[in-house]
Design an enzyme around this catalytic site. Structure first.
Site, PDB file in Angstrom:
ATOM      1  N   TYR A 167     -14.303 -53.522  12.324  1.00 55.61           N
ATOM      2  CA  TYR A 167     -14.232 -53.655  10.856  1.00 55.61           C
ATOM      3  C   TYR A 167     -15.247 -54.679  10.352  1.00 55.61           C
ATOM      4  O   TYR A 167     -16.005 -54.413   9.409  1.00 55.61           O
ATOM      5  CB  TYR A 167     -12.805 -54.043  10.481  1.00 55.61           C
TER       6      TYR A 167
ATOM      7  N   SER B 221     -16.344 -57.075   2.278  1.00 53.84           N
ATOM      8  CA  SER B 221     -15.097 -57.824   2.541  1.00 53.84           C
ATOM      9  C   SER B 221     -15.437 -59.283   2.801  1.00 53.84           C
ATOM     10  O   SER B 221     -16.571 -59.607   3.208  1.00 53.84           O
ATOM     11  CB  SER B 221     -14.407 -57.248   3.776  1.00 53.84           C
TER      12      SER B 221
ATOM     13  N   ASP C 147     -14.602 -36.044   2.777  1.00 53.01           N
ATOM     14  CA  ASP C 147     -14.586 -36.922   3.944  1.00 53.01           C
ATOM     15  C   ASP C 147     -15.946 -37.599   3.940  1.00 53.01           C
ATOM     16  O   ASP C 147     -16.961 -36.967   4.251  1.00 53.01           O
ATOM     17  CB  ASP C 147     -14.373 -36.108   5.227  1.00 53.01           C
ATOM     18  N   VAL C 148     -15.965 -38.881   3.582  1.00 58.69           N
ATOM     19  CA  VAL C 148     -17.262 -39.560   3.404  1.00 58.69           C
ATOM     20  C   VAL C 148     -18.064 -39.650   4.696  1.00 58.69           C
ATOM     21  O   VAL C 148     -19.274 -39.886   4.663  1.00 58.69           O
ATOM     22  CB  VAL C 148     -17.105 -40.988   2.801  1.00 58.69           C
TER      23      VAL C 148
ATOM     24  N   ILE D 255      -7.906 -50.399  -4.208  1.00 57.31           N
ATOM     25  CA  ILE D 255      -9.038 -50.948  -4.948  1.00 57.31           C
ATOM     26  C   ILE D 255      -9.827 -49.824  -5.629  1.00 57.31           C
ATOM     27  O   ILE D 255     -10.232 -49.956  -6.791  1.00 57.31           O
ATOM     28  CB  ILE D 255      -9.936 -51.776  -3.991  1.00 57.31           C
TER      29      ILE D 255
ATOM     30  N   VAL E 121      -5.975 -58.241  -0.306  1.00 61.64           N
ATOM     31  CA  VAL E 121      -5.510 -57.651  -1.559  1.00 61.64           C
ATOM     32  C   VAL E 121      -4.301 -56.767  -1.262  1.00 61.64           C
ATOM     33  O   VAL E 121      -4.267 -56.088  -0.224  1.00 61.64           O
ATOM     34  CB  VAL E 121      -6.646 -56.793  -2.184  1.00 61.64           C
TER      35      VAL E 121
HETATM   36  N1  LIG Z   1      -7.073 -54.503   0.811  1.00 61.45           N
HETATM   37  C1  LIG Z   1      -7.777 -55.546   1.223  1.00 61.45           C
HETATM   38  O1  LIG Z   1      -7.241 -56.631   1.492  1.00 61.45           O
HETATM   39  C2  LIG Z   1      -9.265 -55.417   1.363  1.00 61.45           C
HETATM   40  C3  LIG Z   1      -9.997 -56.586   1.589  1.00 61.45           C
HETATM   41  C4  LIG Z   1     -11.384 -56.505   1.724  1.00 61.45           C
HETATM   42  C5  LIG Z   1     -12.014 -55.276   1.637  1.00 61.45           C
HETATM   43  N2  LIG Z   1     -11.270 -54.154   1.439  1.00 61.45           N
HETATM   44  C6  LIG Z   1     -11.975 -52.882   1.374  1.00 61.45           C
HETATM   45  O2  LIG Z   1     -11.682 -52.240   0.157  1.00 61.45           O
HETATM   46  C7  LIG Z   1     -11.819 -50.838   0.320  1.00 61.45           C
HETATM   47  C8  LIG Z   1     -10.584 -50.151  -0.215  1.00 61.45           C
HETATM   48  O3  LIG Z   1      -9.479 -50.554   0.545  1.00 61.45           O
HETATM   49  P1  LIG Z   1      -7.996 -50.552  -0.011  1.00 61.45           P
HETATM   50  O4  LIG Z   1      -7.383 -51.830   0.386  1.00 61.45           O
HETATM   51  O5  LIG Z   1      -7.986 -50.123  -1.428  1.00 61.45           O
HETATM   52  O6  LIG Z   1      -7.368 -49.451   0.945  1.00 61.45           O
HETATM   53  P2  LIG Z   1      -6.510 -48.141   0.655  1.00 61.45           P
HETATM   54  O7  LIG Z   1      -6.068 -47.682   1.994  1.00 61.45           O
HETATM   55  O8  LIG Z   1      -5.497 -48.412  -0.398  1.00 61.45           O
HETATM   56  O9  LIG Z   1      -7.597 -47.126   0.057  1.00 61.45           O
HETATM   57  C9  LIG Z   1      -8.604 -46.593   0.865  1.00 61.45           C
HETATM   58  C10 LIG Z   1      -8.838 -45.158   0.432  1.00 61.45           C
HETATM   59  O10 LIG Z   1      -9.920 -44.634   1.210  1.00 61.45           O
HETATM   60  C11 LIG Z   1      -9.610 -43.294   1.533  1.00 61.45           C
HETATM   61  N3  LIG Z   1     -10.354 -42.849   2.710  1.00 61.45           N
HETATM   62  C12 LIG Z   1     -10.146 -43.205   4.008  1.00 61.45           C
HETATM   63  N4  LIG Z   1     -10.973 -42.533   4.802  1.00 61.45           N
HETATM   64  C13 LIG Z   1     -11.727 -41.731   4.007  1.00 61.45           C
HETATM   65  C14 LIG Z   1     -12.743 -40.782   4.246  1.00 61.45           C
HETATM   66  N5  LIG Z   1     -13.159 -40.494   5.494  1.00 61.45           N
HETATM   67  N6  LIG Z   1     -13.297 -40.152   3.192  1.00 61.45           N
HETATM   68  C15 LIG Z   1     -12.874 -40.406   1.941  1.00 61.45           C
HETATM   69  N7  LIG Z   1     -11.900 -41.278   1.648  1.00 61.45           N
HETATM   70  C16 LIG Z   1     -11.326 -41.940   2.671  1.00 61.45           C
HETATM   71  C17 LIG Z   1      -8.113 -43.301   1.785  1.00 61.45           C
HETATM   72  O11 LIG Z   1      -7.561 -41.998   1.696  1.00 61.45           O
HETATM   73  C18 LIG Z   1      -7.628 -44.259   0.690  1.00 61.45           C
HETATM   74  O12 LIG Z   1      -7.266 -43.548  -0.482  1.00 61.45           O
HETATM   75  C19 LIG Z   1     -12.054 -50.597   1.808  1.00 61.45           C
HETATM   76  O13 LIG Z   1     -13.424 -50.405   2.028  1.00 61.45           O
HETATM   77  C20 LIG Z   1     -11.589 -51.889   2.444  1.00 61.45           C
HETATM   78  O14 LIG Z   1     -12.231 -52.149   3.657  1.00 61.45           O
HETATM   79  C21 LIG Z   1      -9.922 -54.192   1.307  1.00 61.45           C
END
Ligand SMILES: NC(=O)c1ccc[n+]([C@@H]2O[C@H](COP(=O)([O-])OP(=O)(O)OC[C@H]3O[C@@H](n4cnc5c(N)ncnc54)[C@H](O)[C@@H]3O)[C@@H](O)[C@H]2O)c1
Length: 246
Positions: free
Chosen positions: A146, A133, A60-61, A15, A179
């Protein structure tokens, strides 16, 4: 979003990457931040290859020093997307403390640290979009840590919207359904589980990262100039209710 400086955490994947690419395509100068420097660089390279403007930074956030360093070179911030996130799949009684802390630190403390750094670089006006989410809107089993973070992000969004409205800074969150990203890849290793999840979405499918990015970029843009404190479900109807005909 011509000439706007937009920071995207978690921009190396899923995302976050889709948001970074869409913002850049609409003219923003995008700063891609991610724990994985190579992934962040890949997003920036993809944007540049399309003629867009992008930089990348490892971060690292969950670590204040790392966030401070990542923001050091960012001259100002007009838009922020907090997409960095991790998940654990446990009911509370089976959730190990280390995993609980990890989810809290990345998903919630990370939003605090990054928002604070961004707010310090925002002038009058600006827009922040947190990625919450659908689990913040309706209960999901097996997601204690979560869900707690995503619900907290919803409350934090409303708080920040009130606190920063006088500065013209809008704060909203997007609540995606399931997603297709690296985070959900495990689902597809089990076809029966994938089908159960698909069926939960009234639109009959999972979302694509670009569909979340469209909503995020709308909220970032001046088209959403009167929207703040909102939680926008982008979830194929998942949070609208159950799909059974009763
Ligand atoms: N994919 C889904 O179905 C979904 C649904 C609802 C919400 N979300 C939320 O969307 C957001 C993105 O998720 P996604 O599905 O794209 O996942 P993803 O795993 O594809 O991307 C997440 C990114 O965050 C980075 N990350 C992790 N820990 C980190 C840190 N400490 N510092 C900096 N970066 C860090 C990872 O390296 C990765 O590139 C998340 O907050 C997730 O909770 C995802």
């Amino acid at each position: 979003m011509h000439e706007k400086v937009v920071v995207v955490t978690g921009g190396g994947s899923g995302i976050g990457r889709a948001c970074a690419e869409r913002c850049a395509a609409s003219g923003a100068w995008v700063w891609v931040l991610d724990l994985k420097a190579a992934a962040a660089k890949e997003t920036a390279d993809r944007i540049q290859a399309q003629g867009g403007r992008a930089e990348f930074q490892a971060v690292d956030v969950s670590c204040s020093l790392s966030v401070e360093q990542a923001f050091e070179n960012i001259p100002r911030v007009d838009g922020l997307v907090t997409s960095a996130g991790v998940a654990e799949r446990n009911p509370l009684g089976e959730q190990e403390e280390a995993g609980w802390d990890r989810v809290m630190n990345v998903n919630l403390k990370g939003v605090y640290l990054v928002s604070k750094a961004a707010l310090a670089r925002m002038r009058q006006g600006g827009s922040i979009v947190h990625i919450s989410s659908a689990v913040a809107l309706i209960g999901h089993r097996n997601r204690a840590a979560y869900s707690a973070t995503k619900g907290a992000i919803l409350s934090l969004t409303r708080n920040m919207a009130l606190d920063y409205a006088p500065r013209g800074i809008r704060v909203n969150c997007v609540c995606p359904g399931f997603v297709h990203t690296a985070l959900t890849a495990a689902i597809f290793k089990d076809p029966a589980r994938a089908e159960r999840i698909r069926a939960l979405h009234p639109l009959g499918r999972l979302g694509e990262p670009e569909e979340i990015a469209k909503a995020v970029c709308f909220l970032l843009s001046d088209d959403a100039s009167f929207i703040t404190g909102a939680a926008l479900a982008v979830d194929g109807g998942l949070s609208a209710g159950h799909t059974a005909d009763i």
